[in-house]
Write a protein that holds these residues in place. Sequence first.
Motif: not given
Length: 348
Positions: A16-27, A310-314
Amino acid sequence: MQMNPLGRTGLTVSELCLGTMTFGTQTSEAEGHAQIDRALAAGINFIDTAEMYPVNPVRKETVGRTEEIIGAWNAANPARRADYVLATKHSGEGLQIVRDGAPISSATIPATIEGSLRRLQTDYIDLYQFHWPNRGSYMFRKNWTYDPSRQDRSATIANIEDCLEALQHQVDKGNIRHFGLSNESAWGAAQWLRLSEDRGWPRVASIQNEYSLLCRLYDTDLAELSANEDVGLLAFSPLGTGLLTGKYQGGAVPQGSRKSLSPELGGRETARVHGAVEAYLNIARKHGLDPVHMALAWCRSRPFMASAIFGATRMDQLDRVLASTDVALSDEVLADIDLAHRAHPMPY
């Protein structure tokens, strides 16, 4: 956490790889840093980002913000930079808010890498990826209409050679260690591999394409390329932008979800998709599985998979994803998934 080889680089990356595309908006930055801490503690050693992030939406004023958030974590934890593999991406041609849409070339690569290094507050990038080909891509729902018949093969080959030579200079400087593709085709990947081997330039280590129970374009020619060339898939959207969680069934749009910000889910919201999702949800119910765990366990079981991003906002979403590594799918579950795929191929 299972570790898989990253091509022929000698590196291994977590399944599993930590995706970060919401860091700075939703996260938020604080939440992003907490996610990095939690992921590393759980055995993840792989973090993926891109110069254009965050998304939802992509805006000129926020380009690079995600890399800055990761960079702040790196600055606060200098001794831990060697604990994980860091991947980022150079945007392809046509994104007007980055370099006025300029194509990837030897003219853009050095400054783009330097910008990422500065924002990430690191001396090196482990895996440097081209986000999409200059010539266009079958990805992003363009597989239905993409027409390569007017491509200029000689220009494509010349650009690949130009970019590979520029990447070699960056390897020689120590700015990057390895190279990967994203949103690429089998023919395109084969050319990058052929030319890199002919000239001794950086070899493709991975391909980051969309892949999930709902999107299985990789199963054909690219799967064969992976098997024969040791180029693993880094699967993005393994949960179908949240569709496979079931949270959008029945017209539901949870507050703060991706669908609340992007109602079409990048073209994934179609008349057929919710029927396909329901088929997979029924399989999970039948076998007593969390649908998130089933979807990720299936991705991880694929023979060409290097890592599922994967991405996780929370944080609770992150914890749910992390628990999926304890799940292995039985032959009965896999057989049911195959039947559902035959009944619901490519719903978007």
